[in-house]
Design a protein around this motif. Structure first.
Motif, PDB file in Angstrom:
ATOM      1  N   ARG A  70       3.318 -15.131 -13.258  1.00 58.78           N
ATOM      2  CA  ARG A  70       4.905 -14.396 -13.201  1.00 58.78           C
ATOM      3  C   ARG A  70       6.184 -15.610 -13.488  1.00 58.78           C
ATOM      4  NH1 ARG A  70       5.313 -13.815  -6.543  1.00 58.78           N
ATOM      5  NH2 ARG A  70       4.534 -15.513  -5.397  1.00 58.78           N
ATOM      6  N   GLU A  93      16.106 -11.715  -4.429  1.00 62.27           N
ATOM      7  CA  GLU A  93      15.126 -11.178  -3.849  1.00 62.27           C
ATOM      8  C   GLU A  93      14.751 -10.173  -2.628  1.00 62.27           C
ATOM      9  OE1 GLU A  93      12.523 -14.709  -3.408  1.00 62.27           O
ATOM     10  OE2 GLU A  93      10.470 -13.730  -3.195  1.00 62.27           O
ATOM     11  N   GLY A  95      11.665  -8.482  -0.411  1.00 60.18           N
ATOM     12  CA  GLY A  95      10.561  -9.593   0.212  1.00 60.18           C
ATOM     13  C   GLY A  95      10.160 -11.301  -0.445  1.00 60.18           C
ATOM     14  N   VAL A  96      10.244 -11.813   0.355  1.00 57.47           N
ATOM     15  CA  VAL A  96      10.868 -12.935   0.427  1.00 57.47           C
ATOM     16  C   VAL A  96       9.371 -13.744   1.024  1.00 57.47           C
ATOM     17  CG1 VAL A  96      12.270 -15.324   1.341  1.00 57.47           C
ATOM     18  CG2 VAL A  96      13.786 -12.583   0.900  1.00 57.47           C
ATOM     19  N   GLU A  97       9.150 -13.222   2.707  1.00 57.23           N
ATOM     20  CA  GLU A  97       8.390 -14.499   3.266  1.00 57.23           C
ATOM     21  C   GLU A  97       8.794 -15.529   3.451  1.00 57.23           C
ATOM     22  OE1 GLU A  97       4.076 -14.076   1.991  1.00 57.23           O
ATOM     23  OE2 GLU A  97       3.193 -13.232   3.926  1.00 57.23           O
ATOM     24  N   TYR A 101       9.114 -18.352  -3.305  1.00 56.27           N
ATOM     25  CA  TYR A 101       9.783 -18.058  -4.979  1.00 56.27           C
ATOM     26  C   TYR A 101      11.051 -17.705  -4.814  1.00 56.27           C
ATOM     27  CZ  TYR A 101       8.363 -15.708  -8.977  1.00 56.27           C
ATOM     28  OH  TYR A 101       7.918 -15.670 -10.535  1.00 56.27           O
ATOM     29  N   ASP A 118      14.653  -9.387   3.574  1.00 55.99           N
ATOM     30  CA  ASP A 118      13.486  -9.348   4.122  1.00 55.99           C
ATOM     31  C   ASP A 118      13.209  -8.715   6.148  1.00 55.99           C
ATOM     32  OD1 ASP A 118       9.937 -11.213   3.463  1.00 55.99           O
ATOM     33  OD2 ASP A 118      10.367  -9.519   5.540  1.00 55.99           O
ATOM     34  N   VAL A 119      11.853  -7.779   5.878  1.00 59.53           N
ATOM     35  CA  VAL A 119      12.592  -6.812   7.509  1.00 59.53           C
ATOM     36  C   VAL A 119      12.115  -8.429   8.175  1.00 59.53           C
ATOM     37  CG1 VAL A 119       9.379  -6.398   7.507  1.00 59.53           C
ATOM     38  CG2 VAL A 119      11.574  -4.778   8.812  1.00 59.53           C
ATOM     39  N   GLY A 138      16.250  -6.880   7.391  1.00 62.40           N
ATOM     40  CA  GLY A 138      15.773  -4.932   7.623  1.00 62.40           C
ATOM     41  C   GLY A 138      15.215  -5.183   6.588  1.00 62.40           C
ATOM     42  N   TYR A 139      14.813  -3.248   6.815  1.00 60.69           N
ATOM     43  CA  TYR A 139      13.845  -2.852   5.959  1.00 60.69           C
ATOM     44  C   TYR A 139      14.569  -2.640   4.328  1.00 60.69           C
ATOM     45  CZ  TYR A 139      10.551  -1.262   9.972  1.00 60.69           C
ATOM     46  OH  TYR A 139       9.335  -1.945   9.911  1.00 60.69           O
ATOM     47  N   SER A 140      13.783  -3.238   3.443  1.00 62.70           N
ATOM     48  CA  SER A 140      15.261  -2.936   2.041  1.00 62.70           C
ATOM     49  C   SER A 140      15.981  -1.174   1.938  1.00 62.70           C
ATOM     50  CB  SER A 140      14.288  -3.071   0.962  1.00 62.70           C
ATOM     51  OG  SER A 140      12.512  -1.767   0.944  1.00 62.70           O
ATOM     52  N   ASP A 158       8.998  -7.017  -4.048  1.00 62.29           N
ATOM     53  CA  ASP A 158       8.077  -7.920  -3.774  1.00 62.29           C
ATOM     54  C   ASP A 158       8.228  -7.117  -2.248  1.00 62.29           C
ATOM     55  OD1 ASP A 158       5.106  -8.815  -3.375  1.00 62.29           O
ATOM     56  OD2 ASP A 158       6.285 -10.876  -3.994  1.00 62.29           O
ATOM     57  N   ALA A 159       8.702  -6.820  -2.222  1.00 62.53           N
ATOM     58  CA  ALA A 159       8.340  -6.131  -0.207  1.00 62.53           C
ATOM     59  C   ALA A 159       7.254  -5.176  -0.439  1.00 62.53           C
ATOM     60  CB  ALA A 159       9.864  -5.526   0.430  1.00 62.53           C
ATOM     61  N   ALA A 160       7.267  -3.792   0.414  1.00 64.72           N
ATOM     62  CA  ALA A 160       6.617  -2.609   0.309  1.00 64.72           C
ATOM     63  C   ALA A 160       5.833  -2.717  -0.563  1.00 64.72           C
ATOM     64  CB  ALA A 160       6.985  -1.567   1.370  1.00 64.72           C
TER      65      ALA A 160
HETATM   66  C1  LIG Z   1       4.378 -10.288  -0.385  1.00 64.89           C
HETATM   67  S1  LIG Z   1       5.548 -10.950   0.374  1.00 64.89           S
HETATM   68  C2  LIG Z   1       6.189 -11.501  -0.079  1.00 64.89           C
HETATM   69  C3  LIG Z   1       6.173 -12.782  -0.376  1.00 64.89           C
HETATM   70  C4  LIG Z   1       7.210 -13.287  -1.555  1.00 64.89           C
HETATM   71  N1  LIG Z   1       8.321 -12.933  -2.309  1.00 64.89           N
HETATM   72  C5  LIG Z   1       6.422 -14.690  -3.354  1.00 64.89           C
HETATM   73  O1  LIG Z   1       6.425 -14.637  -3.727  1.00 64.89           O
HETATM   74  O2  LIG Z   1       6.502 -15.584  -2.157  1.00 64.89           O
HETATM   75  C6  LIG Z   1       6.325  -9.603   1.142  1.00 64.89           C
HETATM   76  C7  LIG Z   1       7.195  -9.475   1.878  1.00 64.89           C
HETATM   77  O3  LIG Z   1       7.885  -7.849   2.249  1.00 64.89           O
HETATM   78  C8  LIG Z   1       8.657  -8.197   3.886  1.00 64.89           C
HETATM   79  N2  LIG Z   1       8.364  -6.595   3.694  1.00 64.89           N
HETATM   80  C9  LIG Z   1       7.186  -5.678   3.668  1.00 64.89           C
HETATM   81  N3  LIG Z   1       7.924  -4.551   3.804  1.00 64.89           N
HETATM   82  C10 LIG Z   1       9.423  -4.154   4.199  1.00 64.89           C
HETATM   83  C11 LIG Z   1      10.907  -3.609   3.644  1.00 64.89           C
HETATM   84  N4  LIG Z   1      10.339  -2.363   3.865  1.00 64.89           N
HETATM   85  N5  LIG Z   1      12.024  -3.967   3.481  1.00 64.89           N
HETATM   86  C12 LIG Z   1      11.513  -5.625   3.920  1.00 64.89           C
HETATM   87  N6  LIG Z   1      10.999  -5.966   4.039  1.00 64.89           N
HETATM   88  C13 LIG Z   1       9.819  -5.965   3.512  1.00 64.89           C
HETATM   89  C14 LIG Z   1       7.304  -8.781   4.043  1.00 64.89           C
HETATM   90  O4  LIG Z   1       7.769  -9.190   5.597  1.00 64.89           O
HETATM   91  C15 LIG Z   1       7.013  -9.775   3.765  1.00 64.89           C
HETATM   92  O5  LIG Z   1       7.727 -10.762   4.412  1.00 64.89           O
END
Ligand SMILES: C[S@@+](CC[C@H](N)C(=O)[O-])C[C@H]1O[C@@H](n2cnc3c(N)ncnc32)[C@H](O)[C@@H]1O
Length: 234
Positions: A70, A93, A95-97, A101, A118-119, A138-140, A158-160
């Motif tokens: 990727r 981005e 979904g950040v965690e 990335y 990110d949530v 917050g939620y995407s 990369d969120a849910a």
């Molecule tokens: C797989 S991790 C992301 C990893 C990151 N993109 C990377 O490549 O290192 C998924 C992230 O998405 C967030 N997440 C999951 N569902 C979400 C949503 N509906 N809205 C916002 N964030 C969400 C989680 O809290 C988590 O931090």
């Protein structure tokens, strides 16, 4: 509190035994059905079902490339955008965690701004923060609609990973993309074996490719099957 390796050992053995037992049951089912008969049971476990790609749209894959991972695919997207526009204005981005990335994307795209959604940002590591990064907690589904229309050159989704949420993220992000902007999707897969979890990313992305004005830019491979796919919004 976290368990020791010795405490985890029996659980790990149990999960491995369950995988083996399931495989043996599937083999028995196939044997019992006999020959080439199609057996209807959940073969993919994808919560988005099986979505085949259309084959009647010729330019869909023209110029698309396959990359070893990727990271290389994202680098390619950065190069394409920089070649086309000179400089990249805004990337996101979703979904950040930890932000590992995010900082990589920041170095490759060198954007003016980067939007991180990110949530929760409790796992975000300070060393990945860069000036110009803006965090939206917050939620995407709630945050993406608040972004400006036609503002993003690149988005990493990369969120849910279930079908409904990924489909909703796609619908929300499309109007936010500039023309010829690129969306890269992580975990273009139907199932996460690690967590025995159905994924709808592949079905949702295939729906996008089949039904909207996009073309495929590339595919980033992953040894465990969690590939990435990038599409250009035409
Ligand atoms: C797989 S991790 C992301 C990893 C990151 N993109 C990377 O490549 O290192 C998924 C992230 O998405 C967030 N997440 C999951 N569902 C979400 C949503 N509906 N809205 C916002 N964030 C969400 C989680 O809290 C988590 O931090």
């Amino acid at each position: 509190m976290s368990a020791t390796d010795a405490e985890l050992e029996p659980l790990i053995r149990e999960v491995n035994d369950s995988h083996r037992a399931l495989r043996q049951k599937i083999e028995a089912l196939v044997r019992t059905a006999g020959g080439n008969r199609r057996i209807v049971y959940k073969t993919t476990l994808s919560d988005g079902g099986e979505v085949k790609l259309r084959d009647d749209v010729t330019p869909l894959f023209e110029g698309a490339r396959v990359f070893q991972d990727r990271w290389k695919l994202s680098e390619h997207c950065a190069q394409l955008l920089k070649q086309a526009t000179g400089a990249v204005d805004c990337i996101a981005e979703i979904g950040v965690e930890t932000g590992i990335y995010s900082s990589f994307l920041w170095e490759k795209f060198i954007p003016e701004r980067m939007i991180l959604v990110d949530v929760k940002f409790s796992n975000f590591r300070a060393e990945n923060q860069r000036t110009g990064m803006e965090k939206y907690e917050g939620y995407s589904s709630a945050v993406i609609p608040t972004l400006d229309d036609n503002s993003l050159d690149f988005a990493y989704i990369d969120a849910a990973h279930d079908f409904a949420n990924v489909s909703a993220d796609i619908e929300a992000i499309l109007p936010k993309m500039k023309r010829n902007g690129i969306i890269q999707f992580n975990d273009y897969a139907t199932f996460n074996l690690r967590f025995a979890l159905p994924y709808g990313v592949k079905a949702a992305v295939n729906n996008l490719i089949n039904s909207r004005r996009v073309s495929v830019v590339g595919h980033g491979l992953c040894p465990l099957g969690f590939d990435d796919v990038a599409v250009r919004v035409l």
